[in-house]
Design a protein around this motif. Structure first.
Motif, mmCIF file in Angstrom:
data_model
loop_
_atom_site.group_PDB
_atom_site.id
_atom_site.type_symbol
_atom_site.label_atom_id
_atom_site.label_comp_id
_atom_site.label_asym_id
_atom_site.label_seq_id
_atom_site.Cartn_x
_atom_site.Cartn_y
_atom_site.Cartn_z
ATOM 1 N N GLN A 70 3.407 4.430 -18.746
ATOM 2 C CA GLN A 70 3.231 3.851 -17.406
ATOM 3 C C GLN A 70 4.483 3.057 -17.030
ATOM 4 O O GLN A 70 5.060 2.370 -17.879
ATOM 5 C CB GLN A 70 2.050 2.871 -17.392
ATOM 6 C CG GLN A 70 0.696 3.528 -17.441
ATOM 7 C CD GLN A 70 -0.381 2.445 -17.384
ATOM 8 O OE1 GLN A 70 -0.378 1.517 -18.202
ATOM 9 N NE2 GLN A 70 -1.290 2.559 -16.432
ATOM 10 N N PRO A 81 7.701 -0.541 -9.944
ATOM 11 C CA PRO A 81 7.582 0.631 -9.070
ATOM 12 C C PRO A 81 8.907 1.380 -8.969
ATOM 13 O O PRO A 81 9.975 0.759 -8.869
ATOM 14 C CB PRO A 81 7.166 0.041 -7.724
ATOM 15 C CG PRO A 81 7.364 -1.419 -7.799
ATOM 16 C CD PRO A 81 7.516 -1.810 -9.232
ATOM 17 N N ASP A 123 4.012 11.513 -5.978
ATOM 18 C CA ASP A 123 4.009 10.352 -5.077
ATOM 19 C C ASP A 123 5.201 9.432 -5.330
ATOM 20 O O ASP A 123 5.437 8.496 -4.562
ATOM 21 C CB ASP A 123 2.707 9.554 -5.251
ATOM 22 C CG ASP A 123 1.499 10.392 -4.865
ATOM 23 O OD1 ASP A 123 1.643 11.237 -3.966
ATOM 24 O OD2 ASP A 123 0.430 10.221 -5.480
ATOM 25 N N GLN A 124 5.940 9.696 -6.416
ATOM 26 C CA GLN A 124 7.146 8.901 -6.685
ATOM 27 C C GLN A 124 8.403 9.599 -6.161
ATOM 28 O O GLN A 124 9.498 9.086 -6.316
ATOM 29 C CB GLN A 124 7.303 8.681 -8.195
ATOM 30 C CG GLN A 124 6.252 7.764 -8.790
ATOM 31 C CD GLN A 124 6.427 7.657 -10.291
ATOM 32 O OE1 GLN A 124 6.121 8.582 -11.044
ATOM 33 N NE2 GLN A 124 6.960 6.534 -10.740
ATOM 34 N N THR A 153 2.934 1.277 -1.989
ATOM 35 C CA THR A 153 1.731 2.034 -2.343
ATOM 36 C C THR A 153 1.534 2.031 -3.855
ATOM 37 O O THR A 153 0.427 1.819 -4.360
ATOM 38 C CB THR A 153 1.838 3.484 -1.819
ATOM 39 O OG1 THR A 153 2.085 3.436 -0.419
ATOM 40 C CG2 THR A 153 0.573 4.275 -2.071
ATOM 41 N N GLN A 154 2.634 2.255 -4.607
ATOM 42 C CA GLN A 154 2.560 2.234 -6.073
ATOM 43 C C GLN A 154 2.105 0.874 -6.593
ATOM 44 O O GLN A 154 1.255 0.780 -7.480
ATOM 45 C CB GLN A 154 3.945 2.500 -6.666
ATOM 46 C CG GLN A 154 4.186 3.925 -7.035
ATOM 47 C CD GLN A 154 5.600 4.075 -7.565
ATOM 48 O OE1 GLN A 154 5.962 3.511 -8.584
ATOM 49 N NE2 GLN A 154 6.405 4.839 -6.861
ATOM 50 N N GLU A 202 -1.568 0.427 -6.046
ATOM 51 C CA GLU A 202 -2.365 1.230 -6.986
ATOM 52 C C GLU A 202 -2.416 0.596 -8.373
ATOM 53 O O GLU A 202 -3.412 0.698 -9.077
ATOM 54 C CB GLU A 202 -1.802 2.653 -7.074
ATOM 55 C CG GLU A 202 -2.206 3.509 -5.892
ATOM 56 C CD GLU A 202 -1.454 4.830 -5.819
ATOM 57 O OE1 GLU A 202 -0.657 5.125 -6.733
ATOM 58 O OE2 GLU A 202 -1.674 5.555 -4.837
ATOM 59 N N ARG A 203 -1.326 -0.059 -8.755
ATOM 60 C CA ARG A 203 -1.280 -0.709 -10.071
ATOM 61 C C ARG A 203 -1.887 -2.118 -10.027
ATOM 62 O O ARG A 203 -1.891 -2.837 -11.014
ATOM 63 C CB ARG A 203 0.180 -0.781 -10.571
ATOM 64 C CG ARG A 203 0.807 0.572 -10.853
ATOM 65 C CD ARG A 203 0.178 1.264 -12.056
ATOM 66 N NE ARG A 203 0.376 0.498 -13.284
ATOM 67 C CZ ARG A 203 1.483 0.543 -14.018
ATOM 68 N NH1 ARG A 203 2.489 1.340 -13.669
ATOM 69 N NH2 ARG A 203 1.593 -0.190 -15.112
#
Length: 403
Positions: free
Chosen positions: A42, A46, A76-77, A247-248, A251-252
């Motif tokens: 992970q 970001p 998405d990255q 957004t990342q 989400e995290r």
């Protein structure tokens, strides 16, 4: 257990010349990415890959990057030069002529266009492009031209795009120079040149655009106008990249706002210029926000009525599609593994060596020597990651974090 460490910064990585040269990985890239992920793979911060390439879908690029870097990368990255076209919804239901290479129809549909047609489809519809019989003439109306990237057959694309522009979207009709302003043109990727395995740079889409602009001007005496330019160095691209970073983080469940973006690239005219231009935009936006707050506070304090000028209220048209920028700065980091390669140590007088460069940027971007000056110059992407962690007092070993 180690405390939950929340980053307040994000990375924007260019790909060609930073992580790979053509299909060959740059050795420092794998090391850099080992520092960016935890043992479960992970990301600790970001990360968005911002490339001016546009000849494939995001998933394919994500798969290539996962393979090269040895860490899992999701689509998405990944931000291609054409990704912001998703925001141009008012064109999505129109018949759009698309120019470029790769799976163009798939790409066009993926970003939201319902009725794309390629240059080849147009060529088959109008084999002569000089039909006289009006009854036989197919009725295709092209309402928008989207330039995704450099095509394979430049002469065919140049000819047919000019036909469409000079006939107001009816390429079977005779040219009519009174059709001005012409139908909308959206363009992705303004890179004049790019670097692969060859010893010297190759023509990029920016060179194709120079040809199109000059042919149009020579024939009509007028400037070709773009409804939007995207891909680095446009502000729109960085704004969209920041949206992906946010957004990342959401989400995290990282609650702290991402304040600093670090843009790592090898090209002064795209990566560095673009990051510095976006930094100017962020500074201006924040100072405008500050002055607006001061005016409103003053008004609330009873010192008479205060009005905020209309200019303060007007944002770029695409901003309504995205949440407002929350970053306060975007810092440019230049690596020496791609287009910019001094072959020696970094010159003592960086300013002189950089500002003597011929401006390779697009016609519609002004040349400002300050915008092609990187905040940091490092040998490679691994050194860039190490430097940024140091600046942010952040360690990939979370338990050793000192702040």
């Amino acid at each position: 257990a180690a405390p939950n460490v929340q980053p307040t910064f994000g990375f924007l990585f260019d790909i060609d010349g930073v992580l790979v040269r053509g299909k060959t990985p740059i050795p420092a890239a794998k090391n850099a990415f080992q520092k960016l992920v935890n043992p479960q793979g992970q990301f600790l911060v970001p990360v968005v890959f911002v490339t001016n390439a546009g000849n494939c879908l995001r998933q394919k690029k994500a798969d290539q990057l996962s393979h090269i870097l040895g860490v899992p990368i999701s689509q998405d990255q990944v931000m291609m030069s054409h990704s912001p076209l998703r925001m141009f919804k008012r064109y999505h239901d129109k018949c759009v002529l698309v120019s470029g290479q790769g799976p163009l129809l798939d790409i066009a549909k993926y970003v939201g266009f319902y009725h794309p047609i390629t240059i080849d489809m147009l060529r088959e519809t109008y084999p002569l492009l000089d039909m006289v019989d009006h009854d036989r003439r197919p009725k295709i109306l092209v309402s928008t031209v989207v330039l995704f990237g450099e095509p394979v057959r430049w002469e065919t694309n140049l000819q047919l795009i000019i036909d469409v522009l000079l006939t107001n979207g009816y390429p079977g009709n005779p040219h009519h120079q009174a059709n001005y302003p012409h139908i909308p043109v959206l363009a992705c990727n303004m890179d004049l040149v790019w670097v692969a395995e060859a010893q010297s740079p190759r023509f990029g889409h920016g060179t194709f655009m120079v040809c199109l602009e000059n042919i149009y001007k020579k024939i009509t005496g007028k400037e070709l106008k773009y409804e939007a330019l995207m891909g680095k160095p446009s502000e729109l691209t960085y704004h969209y990249a920041e949206h992906l970073i946010r957004t990342q983080a959401t989400e995290r469940q990282w609650e702290k706002p991402i304040q600093t973006l670090y843009a790592i690239g090898d090209n002064l005219m795209t990566d560095i210029y673009g990051a510095n231009l976006y930094n100017c935009y962020l500074e201006e936006k924040n100072s405008r926000k500050g002055s607006k707050a001061r005016i409103q506070a003053k008004a609330a304090g009873g010192t008479g009525s205060a009005t905020v000028s209309q200019d303060d209220e007007i944002e770029n048209p695409w901003e309504s599609e995205l949440a407002s920028a929350t970053a306060t700065s975007c810092r440019s980091v230049l690596v020496c593994t791609g287009v910019y390669n001094p072959h020696t140590e970094v010159p003592a007088d960086t300013r002189e060596s950089i500002t003597e460069t011929v401006f390779h940027g697009h016609r519609d971007f002004r040349f400002d020597p300050a915008l092609v000056e990187p905040v940091h110059i490092v040998p490679d992407v691994c050194a860039a990651v190490e430097l940024i962690f140091q600046l942010e007092n952040f360690t990939s070993d979370q338990s050793n974090r000192t702040s």
